[in-house]
Motif scaffolding. Structure first.
Motif, mmCIF file in Angstrom:
data_model
loop_
_atom_site.group_PDB
_atom_site.id
_atom_site.type_symbol
_atom_site.label_atom_id
_atom_site.label_comp_id
_atom_site.label_asym_id
_atom_site.label_seq_id
_atom_site.Cartn_x
_atom_site.Cartn_y
_atom_site.Cartn_z
ATOM 1 N N CYS A 97 8.248 6.411 1.889
ATOM 2 C CA CYS A 97 7.781 5.423 2.873
ATOM 3 C C CYS A 97 6.384 5.870 3.297
ATOM 4 O O CYS A 97 6.188 7.055 3.602
ATOM 5 N N SER A 98 5.436 4.939 3.329
ATOM 6 C CA SER A 98 4.057 5.339 3.653
ATOM 7 C C SER A 98 3.963 5.888 5.066
ATOM 8 O O SER A 98 3.132 6.764 5.346
ATOM 9 N N LEU A 99 4.811 5.394 5.967
ATOM 10 C CA LEU A 99 4.769 5.899 7.347
ATOM 11 C C LEU A 99 5.261 7.345 7.405
ATOM 12 O O LEU A 99 4.626 8.206 8.023
ATOM 13 N N ASN A 125 11.139 5.849 10.973
ATOM 14 C CA ASN A 125 10.449 5.982 9.678
ATOM 15 C C ASN A 125 9.614 7.270 9.663
ATOM 16 O O ASN A 125 8.388 7.251 9.646
ATOM 17 N N CYS A 183 2.245 0.945 7.780
ATOM 18 C CA CYS A 183 3.088 0.592 6.623
ATOM 19 C C CYS A 183 2.222 -0.127 5.600
ATOM 20 O O CYS A 183 1.605 -1.146 5.936
ATOM 21 N N GLU A 211 5.551 -4.141 12.604
ATOM 22 C CA GLU A 211 4.718 -3.236 11.800
ATOM 23 C C GLU A 211 3.454 -3.937 11.311
ATOM 24 O O GLU A 211 2.569 -3.302 10.731
ATOM 25 N N CYS A 276 8.078 -3.969 -0.827
ATOM 26 C CA CYS A 276 7.959 -2.522 -0.612
ATOM 27 C C CYS A 276 8.229 -1.803 -1.944
ATOM 28 O O CYS A 276 9.333 -1.890 -2.485
HETATM 29 FE FE1 SF4 Z 1 8.062 2.248 4.725
HETATM 30 FE FE2 SF4 Z 1 6.831 -0.088 4.953
HETATM 31 FE FE3 SF4 Z 1 8.459 0.333 2.899
HETATM 32 FE FE4 SF4 Z 1 9.475 0.067 5.371
HETATM 33 S S1 SF4 Z 1 8.408 -1.503 4.197
HETATM 34 S S2 SF4 Z 1 10.010 1.620 3.848
HETATM 35 S S3 SF4 Z 1 7.843 1.014 6.588
HETATM 36 S S4 SF4 Z 1 6.535 1.434 3.294
#
Ligand code: SF4
Ligand code: 13P
Length: 319
Positions: A97-99, A125, A183, A211, A276
């Motif tokens: 996850c980028s966060l 996250n 995100c 987000e 995602c």
């Molecule tokens: Fe992470 Fe954004 Fe993917 Fe949710 S949608 S898992 S916040 S990268």
């Protein structure tokens, strides 16, 4: 002779994956928890589909021996934190996850040290290591409520999502010190293209996940977590909705509100970058293999798990 990957694909292609996954679930006494951003075929195999909070609550309640988490790594970590004695499977360990990735624990600790005597509130996250350094965990469903419950004289640090944090500031009237994370999916929505769709569908309501960046949220008729967006579409008397979040959620929206027009908000470029890339690493094949082999398995040192559980328990008690 084919490569191992080719052989594996050929072997699996002869299987009725749906039936095999259901058989393995029974044999293993396993439960599949899936986030709304999963591909529809995985959602249809799941025992529980939910947003981050609902899935954490389902993980807290379960009596299954095995939890297969069809979501991303930090969600499976949360399930493991709440279930040290159960096997937690992650179909693809690369589902990050980028966060969470943008908030390494060493930098997080240094940031905390620059703001002594603060209450540290972290969005779910984030890694287990960051959770262990936090006072409260929140999700997009309960962030406002939990921040409101913190005494007003306290200084609050909020990590890692600056967009959610800014929205919580507006809702609560509280000043938060924000970690500058975001995100990669929710940052990709184009305001210009959204305005184009609104012109073509003047009756459509814009619903967005917190987000998203501020200019998009400013155009929204309703802002909420994935579960809240789903309830809104189900219960609102509008007939058309522009949905500004990961389009995996449309599967449940279509099921619960058949006949309503759901328009996914477009990304900046002509790509599928509103999907995602981490969530979409999971496939029915990987779910099958994980249940068959009971691998890849999420493991965690007990000392870290116990520290990470405290702020999650505080969140669940307030939710
Ligand atoms: Fe992470 Fe954004 Fe993917 Fe949710 S949608 S898992 S916040 S990268
Ligand atoms: P929620 O599940 O809280 O709506 O958050 C969405 C998300 O981006 C999960 O990674």
């Amino acid at each position: 002779m084919g490569s191992p990957a080719t052989t594996l694909t050929a072997d699996l292609s002869t299987l009725d994956l749906d039936a095999e996954i259901r058989r393995l679930k029974r044999e293993r006494n396993a439960v599949i928890l899936a986030h709304y951003y999963q591909d529809s075929e995985i959602q249809d195999l799941a025992d529980v589909i939910g947003d981050s909070l609902q899935l954490a609550q389902a993980a807290q309640r379960t009596t299954a021996d095995v939890i297969l988490f069809a979501g991303v790594h930090f969600m499976a970590e949360t399930a493991k934190i709440l279930n040290p004695q159960r096997i937690v499977l992650v179909p693809d360990m690369k589902a990050g996850c980028s966060l969470a990735d943008g908030c390494p624990v060493d930098r997080f600790k240094a940031w905390k040290a620059r703001h002594p005597d603060s209450v540290v509130v972290s969005y779910i996250n984030c890694s287990a290591a960051v959770k262990a350094e936090s006072d409260y965990i929140v999700t997009s469903s309960n962030a406002v409520k939990i921040v409101q419950a913190i005494p007003r004289e306290k200084k609050i640090l909020f990590a890692p999502d600056k967009n959610l944090g800014r929205w919580v500031m507006k809702q609560t009237g509280r000043e938060l010190v924000l970690w500058q994370g975001s995100c990669i999916v929710h940052e990709t929505f184009s305001l210009r293209k959204l305005e184009g769709i609104r012109l073509a569908h003047p009756a459509a309501k814009v619903i967005a996940h917190p987000e998203c960046e501020e200019p998009l949220l400013d155009r929204a008729d309703f802002i909420g977590s994935t579960a809240a967006l789903l309830r809104f579409v189900e219960n609102d008397n509008g007939r058309e909705f522009i949905v500004v979040t990961e389009p995996g959620i449309l599967h449940q929206m279509q099921k619960r509100a058949p006949g309503k027009l759901l328009i996914p908000a477009p990304p900046l470029a002509s790509c599928a970058c509103n999907e995602c890339p981490f969530m979409r690493l999971n496939t029915p094949e990987k779910v099958y293999l994980a249940l068959r082999d009971l691998q890849p398995r999420l493991e965690m040192a007990e000392e870290l798990r116990a520290r990470a559980q405290l702020p999650i328990d505080r969140m669940l008690a307030l939710s």
